[in-house]
Design a protein around this motif. Structure first.
Motif, short mmCIF file in Angstrom:
data_model
loop_
_atom_site.label_atom_id
_atom_site.label_comp_id
_atom_site.label_asym_id
_atom_site.label_seq_id
_atom_site.Cartn_x
_atom_site.Cartn_y
_atom_site.Cartn_z
N ILE A 73 -18.24 78.86 32.25
CA ILE A 73 -17.40 79.60 31.32
C ILE A 73 -17.44 78.88 29.98
CG2 ILE A 73 -15.27 78.42 32.01
CD1 ILE A 73 -13.90 81.26 31.75
N VAL A 74 -17.57 79.64 28.91
CA VAL A 74 -17.58 79.10 27.55
C VAL A 74 -16.24 79.45 26.93
CG1 VAL A 74 -18.69 79.14 25.29
CG2 VAL A 74 -20.08 79.32 27.37
N LEU A 75 -15.48 78.42 26.54
CA LEU A 75 -14.14 78.59 26.01
C LEU A 75 -14.06 78.04 24.58
CD1 LEU A 75 -12.17 77.39 29.17
CD2 LEU A 75 -12.65 79.75 28.46
N VAL A 76 -13.48 78.84 23.69
CA VAL A 76 -13.36 78.46 22.29
C VAL A 76 -11.90 78.60 21.86
CG1 VAL A 76 -14.13 78.94 19.93
CG2 VAL A 76 -15.71 79.28 21.85
N PRO A 77 -11.21 77.47 21.62
CA PRO A 77 -9.82 77.56 21.15
C PRO A 77 -9.77 78.18 19.75
CG PRO A 77 -10.34 75.35 21.94
CD PRO A 77 -11.63 76.09 21.84
N GLU A 78 -8.84 79.10 19.58
CA GLU A 78 -8.63 79.76 18.29
C GLU A 78 -7.15 79.67 17.96
OE1 GLU A 78 -11.93 83.30 18.52
OE2 GLU A 78 -9.93 83.75 19.26
N ASP A 79 -6.80 80.14 16.79
CA ASP A 79 -5.41 80.18 16.40
C ASP A 79 -4.71 81.28 17.20
OD1 ASP A 79 -3.07 79.64 15.01
OD2 ASP A 79 -3.57 81.01 13.38
N GLY A 80 -3.88 80.89 18.16
CA GLY A 80 -3.10 81.86 18.92
C GLY A 80 -3.72 82.35 20.22
N ALA A 81 -4.94 81.95 20.52
CA ALA A 81 -5.56 82.41 21.78
C ALA A 81 -6.76 81.52 22.12
CB ALA A 81 -6.02 83.85 21.67
N LEU A 82 -7.11 81.55 23.39
CA LEU A 82 -8.33 80.90 23.85
C LEU A 82 -9.36 82.00 24.07
CD1 LEU A 82 -9.74 78.27 24.72
CD2 LEU A 82 -8.90 78.70 27.04
N LEU A 83 -10.46 81.93 23.34
CA LEU A 83 -11.53 82.92 23.48
C LEU A 83 -12.39 82.57 24.68
CD1 LEU A 83 -13.34 85.28 22.53
CD2 LEU A 83 -14.53 83.61 21.07
N VAL A 84 -12.51 83.51 25.61
CA VAL A 84 -13.44 83.41 26.72
C VAL A 84 -14.73 84.06 26.21
CG1 VAL A 84 -13.93 84.05 29.10
CG2 VAL A 84 -11.58 83.53 28.42
N GLU A 85 -15.64 83.24 25.74
CA GLU A 85 -16.84 83.75 25.08
C GLU A 85 -17.91 84.18 26.08
OE1 GLU A 85 -18.29 82.40 21.01
OE2 GLU A 85 -19.53 81.26 22.40
N ASN A 86 -17.91 83.58 27.25
CA ASN A 86 -18.96 83.88 28.22
C ASN A 86 -18.50 83.41 29.59
OD1 ASN A 86 -21.34 84.02 29.74
ND2 ASN A 86 -22.46 82.59 28.46
N VAL A 87 -18.74 84.24 30.58
CA VAL A 87 -18.55 83.88 31.98
C VAL A 87 -19.83 84.27 32.69
CG1 VAL A 87 -17.19 84.24 34.08
CG2 VAL A 87 -16.09 84.43 31.85
N ALA A 88 -20.42 83.34 33.41
CA ALA A 88 -21.67 83.63 34.13
C ALA A 88 -21.61 83.02 35.52
CB ALA A 88 -22.87 83.07 33.35
N VAL A 89 -22.08 83.80 36.49
CA VAL A 89 -22.13 83.36 37.88
C VAL A 89 -23.53 83.67 38.41
CG1 VAL A 89 -21.20 83.75 40.21
CG2 VAL A 89 -19.66 83.78 38.23
N ARG A 90 -24.06 82.77 39.21
CA ARG A 90 -25.38 83.01 39.80
C ARG A 90 -25.35 84.35 40.53
NH1 ARG A 90 -27.15 77.57 42.72
NH2 ARG A 90 -29.24 78.33 42.34
N PRO A 91 -26.30 85.23 40.26
CA PRO A 91 -26.27 86.58 40.84
C PRO A 91 -26.17 86.61 42.36
CG PRO A 91 -27.93 86.46 39.13
CD PRO A 91 -27.42 85.06 39.33
#
Length: 144
Positions: free
Chosen positions: A57-75
């Motif tokens: 999971i790629v997480l980017v802290p922002e002002d007022g929220a945490l952006l979930v930029e990408n979630v990937a699971v092995r198919p």
């Protein structure tokens, strides 16, 4: 869960490639996570991986929220709850960072993902164009 390091980069890139390749036909082009600079994301401490690199999971802290930029699971591991665990981890991280909400975006054609996020309490907040793609914006407010 742990932060990815430079030694994980090739495995992270492979995981993203494998997870998003099936969506190319659905979306009509490469999904945005396939275009990301994982060396930079890893260096910035944004990529969190499961033990065994079964998901990330790629997480980017922002002002007022945490952006979930990408979630990937092995198919080959879909349906085993890894994605849900990654999303629960994102909630823990948002709380740890003192952020009251999470937000994410996904392609409008990724109906299964939209349904999953809705089942986890995310609500649609809008639709926008991003780099030639149509995206659904979603947000989840966290209880105090």
């Amino acid at each position: 869960m742990r932060l990815a390091d430079e030694g994980d980069r090739a495995a992270v890139e492979r995981l993203v490639h494998d997870a998003y390749t099936p969506w190319i036909e659905v979306v009509g082009m490469r999904p945005l996570p396939m275009e990301a600079d994982y060396a930079a994301l890893i260096a910035a401490g944004r990529v969190h991986v499961t033990d065994g690199l079964d998901g990330l999971i790629v997480l980017v802290p922002e002002d007022g929220a945490l952006l979930v930029e990408n979630v990937a699971v092995r198919p080959e591991l879909h349906g085993q709850g890894i994605g849900r665990r990654l999303m629960a981890y994102a909630e823990q991280e948002a709380r740890r960072l003192g952020l009251p909400a999470l937000r994410l975006y996904t392609n409008v054609r990724m109906a299964a993902n939209i349904a999953l996020y809705a089942s986890l309490g995310y609500v649609e907040t809008g639709r926008v164009g991003i780099e030639g793609r149509s995206a659904v914006l979603m947000r989840k407010e966290l209880s105090p």
